[in-house]
Design a protein around this motif. Structure first.
Motif, PDB file in Angstrom:
ATOM      1  N   LYS A   1       5.558 -11.853   4.139  1.00 63.61           N
ATOM      2  CA  LYS A   1       4.706 -10.664   4.196  1.00 63.61           C
ATOM      3  C   LYS A   1       5.031  -9.694   3.070  1.00 63.61           C
ATOM      4  O   LYS A   1       4.125  -9.095   2.474  1.00 63.61           O
ATOM      5  N   ARG A   2       6.315  -9.532   2.780  1.00 67.28           N
ATOM      6  CA  ARG A   2       6.713  -8.630   1.696  1.00 67.28           C
ATOM      7  C   ARG A   2       6.173  -9.123   0.350  1.00 67.28           C
ATOM      8  O   ARG A   2       5.657  -8.341  -0.454  1.00 67.28           O
ATOM      9  N   LYS A   3       6.311 -10.418   0.094  1.00 64.39           N
ATOM     10  CA  LYS A   3       5.810 -10.976  -1.168  1.00 64.39           C
ATOM     11  C   LYS A   3       4.294 -10.811  -1.274  1.00 64.39           C
ATOM     12  O   LYS A   3       3.770 -10.436  -2.324  1.00 64.39           O
ATOM     13  N   LEU A   4       3.606 -11.089  -0.165  1.00 68.57           N
ATOM     14  CA  LEU A   4       2.151 -11.002  -0.161  1.00 68.57           C
ATOM     15  C   LEU A   4       1.693  -9.556  -0.347  1.00 68.57           C
ATOM     16  O   LEU A   4       0.772  -9.282  -1.127  1.00 68.57           O
ATOM     17  N   ALA A   5       2.335  -8.634   0.351  1.00 69.54           N
ATOM     18  CA  ALA A   5       1.963  -7.220   0.242  1.00 69.54           C
ATOM     19  C   ALA A   5       2.142  -6.726  -1.192  1.00 69.54           C
ATOM     20  O   ALA A   5       1.271  -6.021  -1.734  1.00 69.54           O
ATOM     21  N   SER A   6       3.234  -7.087  -1.812  1.00 68.01           N
ATOM     22  CA  SER A   6       3.509  -6.661  -3.184  1.00 68.01           C
ATOM     23  C   SER A   6       2.431  -7.161  -4.140  1.00 68.01           C
ATOM     24  O   SER A   6       1.945  -6.418  -5.000  1.00 68.01           O
ATOM     25  N   GLU A   7       2.044  -8.426  -3.968  1.00 65.07           N
ATOM     26  CA  GLU A   7       1.024  -9.014  -4.837  1.00 65.07           C
ATOM     27  C   GLU A   7      -0.337  -8.352  -4.613  1.00 65.07           C
ATOM     28  O   GLU A   7      -1.062  -8.044  -5.571  1.00 65.07           O
ATOM     29  N   LEU A   8      -0.692  -8.115  -3.368  1.00 63.85           N
ATOM     30  CA  LEU A   8      -1.986  -7.506  -3.051  1.00 63.85           C
ATOM     31  C   LEU A   8      -2.074  -6.083  -3.617  1.00 63.85           C
ATOM     32  O   LEU A   8      -3.096  -5.693  -4.184  1.00 63.85           O
ATOM     33  N   ILE A   9      -1.003  -5.330  -3.459  1.00 62.57           N
ATOM     34  CA  ILE A   9      -0.999  -3.955  -3.978  1.00 62.57           C
ATOM     35  C   ILE A   9      -1.106  -3.954  -5.494  1.00 62.57           C
ATOM     36  O   ILE A   9      -1.867  -3.176  -6.083  1.00 62.57           O
ATOM     37  N   THR A  10      -0.358  -4.841  -6.148  1.00 59.67           N
ATOM     38  CA  THR A  10      -0.393  -4.917  -7.612  1.00 59.67           C
ATOM     39  C   THR A  10      -1.798  -5.225  -8.108  1.00 59.67           C
ATOM     40  O   THR A  10      -2.297  -4.594  -9.054  1.00 59.67           O
ATOM     41  N   ARG A  11      -2.443  -6.196  -7.469  1.00 58.46           N
ATOM     42  CA  ARG A  11      -3.796  -6.566  -7.890  1.00 58.46           C
ATOM     43  C   ARG A  11      -4.801  -5.450  -7.608  1.00 58.46           C
ATOM     44  O   ARG A  11      -5.671  -5.158  -8.433  1.00 58.46           O
ATOM     45  N   ALA A  12      -4.706  -4.836  -6.433  1.00 56.93           N
ATOM     46  CA  ALA A  12      -5.651  -3.781  -6.066  1.00 56.93           C
ATOM     47  C   ALA A  12      -5.535  -2.583  -6.988  1.00 56.93           C
ATOM     48  O   ALA A  12      -6.550  -2.015  -7.424  1.00 56.93           O
ATOM     49  N   VAL A  13      -4.312  -2.201  -7.305  1.00 49.43           N
ATOM     50  CA  VAL A  13      -4.079  -1.040  -8.178  1.00 49.43           C
ATOM     51  C   VAL A  13      -4.695  -1.259  -9.552  1.00 49.43           C
ATOM     52  O   VAL A  13      -5.187  -0.314 -10.189  1.00 49.43           O
ATOM     53  N   SER A  14      -4.699  -2.497 -10.013  1.00 52.83           N
ATOM     54  CA  SER A  14      -5.242  -2.791 -11.342  1.00 52.83           C
ATOM     55  C   SER A  14      -6.746  -2.568 -11.414  1.00 52.83           C
ATOM     56  O   SER A  14      -7.303  -2.482 -12.514  1.00 52.83           O
ATOM     57  N   ALA A  15      -7.412  -2.475 -10.250  1.00 52.62           N
ATOM     58  CA  ALA A  15      -8.876  -2.400 -10.236  1.00 52.62           C
ATOM     59  C   ALA A  15      -9.418  -1.033  -9.846  1.00 52.62           C
ATOM     60  O   ALA A  15     -10.629  -0.852  -9.796  1.00 52.62           O
ATOM     61  N   VAL A  16      -8.543  -0.064  -9.561  1.00 51.32           N
ATOM     62  CA  VAL A  16      -9.025   1.254  -9.143  1.00 51.32           C
ATOM     63  C   VAL A  16      -8.707   2.301 -10.203  1.00 51.32           C
ATOM     64  O   VAL A  16      -7.828   2.105 -11.048  1.00 51.32           O
TER      65      VAL A  16
ATOM     66  N   VAL B   1      -5.029   5.407  -7.101  1.00 52.97           N
ATOM     67  CA  VAL B   1      -3.877   4.494  -7.058  1.00 52.97           C
ATOM     68  C   VAL B   1      -2.931   4.806  -5.900  1.00 52.97           C
ATOM     69  O   VAL B   1      -2.478   3.903  -5.182  1.00 52.97           O
ATOM     70  N   ASP B   2      -2.618   6.067  -5.697  1.00 50.94           N
ATOM     71  CA  ASP B   2      -1.631   6.439  -4.673  1.00 50.94           C
ATOM     72  C   ASP B   2      -2.074   6.085  -3.264  1.00 50.94           C
ATOM     73  O   ASP B   2      -1.237   5.977  -2.359  1.00 50.94           O
ATOM     74  N   TYR B   3      -3.369   5.919  -3.056  1.00 47.79           N
ATOM     75  CA  TYR B   3      -3.874   5.640  -1.707  1.00 47.79           C
ATOM     76  C   TYR B   3      -3.894   4.149  -1.376  1.00 47.79           C
ATOM     77  O   TYR B   3      -4.047   3.777  -0.215  1.00 47.79           O
ATOM     78  N   VAL B   4      -3.778   3.300  -2.384  1.00 46.14           N
ATOM     79  CA  VAL B   4      -3.923   1.859  -2.182  1.00 46.14           C
ATOM     80  C   VAL B   4      -2.913   1.270  -1.203  1.00 46.14           C
ATOM     81  O   VAL B   4      -3.284   0.533  -0.285  1.00 46.14           O
TER      82      VAL B   4
ATOM     83  N   LEU C   1     -10.808   4.510   0.595  1.00 39.08           N
ATOM     84  CA  LEU C   1     -10.141   5.181  -0.520  1.00 39.08           C
ATOM     85  C   LEU C   1     -10.850   6.484  -0.880  1.00 39.08           C
ATOM     86  O   LEU C   1     -10.215   7.493  -1.185  1.00 39.08           O
ATOM     87  N   LEU C   2     -12.185   6.479  -0.850  1.00 41.99           N
ATOM     88  CA  LEU C   2     -12.933   7.696  -1.153  1.00 41.99           C
ATOM     89  C   LEU C   2     -12.713   8.743  -0.065  1.00 41.99           C
ATOM     90  O   LEU C   2     -12.597   9.938  -0.349  1.00 41.99           O
ATOM     91  N   PHE C   3     -12.654   8.290   1.170  1.00 42.15           N
ATOM     92  CA  PHE C   3     -12.394   9.196   2.286  1.00 42.15           C
ATOM     93  C   PHE C   3     -11.002   9.817   2.162  1.00 42.15           C
ATOM     94  O   PHE C   3     -10.821  11.023   2.330  1.00 42.15           O
ATOM     95  N   LEU C   4     -10.004   8.998   1.852  1.00 42.87           N
ATOM     96  CA  LEU C   4      -8.640   9.503   1.717  1.00 42.87           C
ATOM     97  C   LEU C   4      -8.540  10.494   0.559  1.00 42.87           C
ATOM     98  O   LEU C   4      -7.724  11.416   0.589  1.00 42.87           O
ATOM     99  N   LYS C   5      -9.391  10.316  -0.436  1.00 41.10           N
ATOM    100  CA  LYS C   5      -9.416  11.233  -1.574  1.00 41.10           C
ATOM    101  C   LYS C   5     -10.108  12.557  -1.215  1.00 41.10           C
ATOM    102  O   LYS C   5      -9.938  13.562  -1.898  1.00 41.10           O
ATOM    103  N   GLY C   6     -10.889  12.545  -0.105  1.00 38.35           N
ATOM    104  CA  GLY C   6     -11.500  13.784   0.335  1.00 38.35           C
ATOM    105  C   GLY C   6     -13.000  13.765   0.539  1.00 38.35           C
ATOM    106  O   GLY C   6     -13.590  14.768   0.922  1.00 38.35           O
TER     107      GLY C   6
END
Length: 464
Positions: A247-262, A267-270, A410-415
């Motif tokens: 789970k840790r490996k998967l979470a790290s990979e998912l966050i890295t990929r998602a951050v690259s696209a926003v 970024v901080d909300y991902v 993400l838009l909601f978390l941004k406000g």
């Protein structure tokens, strides 16, 4: 405890030999709220009838019975002006979390509203939570109904921050003490108990994961690269089958990929949309669609979408036979309807507003109005859409357009608050609208659609 919930319980006990009318909102939270109240009344052997409505329009109120005691759950607080002419002089309980109107000169009304009690009804407690507080006043043994209250809160997206807030946390704590809820931090993958890991990853579109979202091949390839087996001799592995290291490996990979696209501002909300609190309904069997609170709420919401809320009610109250089988059959039909709706929208294409921010589609003659919101959510994850711009769908019928809008968490978390934006835009064209920050709706005359779209987009851009 809240004095108003105590007064509500006392009012119910005054009518324990009468037949009570229980009216609730026709959505996941409303069905959950009704289930909590109905189950509490059942345990006290108090006769009652349950009815669901989408909104307390004047014509709907006119058909309601004023005899005995009326209890409204997850609605009523914002319709006091419409309710009072008919129900003044009759005892009524409202258990709601929506912003209330002011009531004057209605001594028979017990108005138990989150905002009036100092709670934030958007973030801290839902309609089912308000219903649960009354049920606890009726009998502390009703704390086991905390599971239903939690499912309602999740159905109203009150876990959008990756965790529960405010009084919802106390409700979850009640459930953990009663042994009906298990709460822990985990990957936020929909279908944790019921679906293969690669399928849950494919459906992860908020946030969008490059190379993974909407791609079975991409999911399998990523899992292989991470050395995480997705299949064993026993069959496909589910998210709950992964080890903590996996789970840790998967979470790290998912966050890295998602951050690259926003964009940088998101970024901080991902991470909060990848890892967060998950809730297991302990008494549900392994691999059941009802074992995860998030999936349970979706199942209940589907019964509302098909105007079969009594099926959801009985399942929420514990039926695992006839009504449960009906629900599973309805879910199969629901998925087919959604797939057909998605195909139609993909054929017709997505349009954009004058300022290239609001995305929208017209599904008239192809979708029921109750499905438009679900399709809008799914279209946000489609390759032709921008997942970080709001999506709106509309259906025209008899000169009226029914509208549903959705946006990324993400838009909601941004406000961003689409509920307020759509209300303002609809009012400007003599329509009506409202709802939640990430999921809202409106109704306008179809000749006002272009003006409404322009108004709505401008309101959204002011908040963006």
């Amino acid at each position: 405890m809240f004095e108003t919930s105590k007064k509500a319980a006392e009012t119910i006990l005054k009518h324990e030999n009468d037949s009570i009318n229980l009216i609730s909102h026709m959505d996941a939270d409303g069905i959950s709220a009704a289930a909590v109240m109905s189950k509490a009344l059942d345990r006290m052997e108090i006769r009652h009838q349950v009815k669901f409505v989408r909104m307390l329009y004047p014509e709907v109120i006119e058909e309601l019975d004023t005899g005995g005691l009326t209890i409204l759950t997850d609605l009523g607080s914002s319709q006091l002006t419409n309710l009072k002419p008919k129900f003044e002089g009759n005892e009524m309980i409202i258990a709601d979390h929506h912003a209330p109107e002011e009531e004057e000169g209605w001594p028979e009304l017990v108005h138990f509203n989150a905002h009036k009690e100092g709670l934030n009804g958007v973030e801290e407690i839902s309609g089912s939570g308000m219903s649960y507080l009354i049920a606890k006043e009726l009998d502390p043994e009703n704390k086991d109904l905390s599971a239903q209250a939690l499912i309602g809160a999740i159905g109203d997206v009150q876990n959008a921050w990756g965790k529960l807030k405010g009084y919802n946390r106390k409700i979850a704590q009640d459930g953990m003490k009663e042994g009906v809820i298990d709460q822990k931090e985990d990957l936020l993958l929909y279908g944790r108990h019921s679906r293969p890991i690669f399928r849950t990853l494919k459906n992860l579109t908020d946030p969008s994961i490059p190379g993974v979202s909407n791609s079975t091949e991409g999911c399998v390839s990523m899992l292989k690269d991470l050395d995480i087996p997705y299949k064993t001799e026993e069959g496909y592995r589910r998210p709950v089958d992964l080890t903590e290291e996996e789970k840790r490996k998967l979470a790290s990979e998912l966050i890295t990929r998602a951050v690259s696209a926003v964009s940088e501002e998101l970024v901080d909300y991902v991470p909060g949309l990848i890892i967060g609190e998950v809730h297991t309904i302990v008494n549900e069997r392994e691999r059941s669609l009802l074992r995860d609170a998030d999936e349970f709420s979706t199942c209940v919401n589907a019964t509302a979408r098909h105007e079969q809320p009594l099926i959801g009610l009985e399942v929420m109250k514990g039926d695992r036979n006839i009504y449960y089988r009906k629900m599973l059959k309805l879910l199969r039909y629901h998925r087919r309807c959604i797939a057909e709706g998605m195909s139609h929208v993909q054929r017709m294409g997505i349009e954009v507003g004058p300022n290239d921010y609001l995305q929208y589609f017209d599904a008239s003659d192809a979708l029921k109005e109750t499905f438009v919101g679900t399709v809008a959510t799914m279209m946000l994850g489609h390759e032709e859409a921008d997942p970080y711009k709001p999506m709106m769908g509309l259906v025209k019928h008899d000169g009226v357009a029914k509208i549903s809008a959705r946006c990324s968490k993400l838009l909601f978390l941004k406000g961003l608050d689409m509920g307020e934006a759509i209300k303002t835009a609809a009012n400007a064209v003599e329509g009506n609208g409202g709802g939640h920050a990430v999921a809202c709706g409106a109704q306008v005359n179809d000749d006002k659609i272009p003006e409404f779209i322009e108004n709505f987009e401008n309101q959204l851009l002011e908040e963006a």
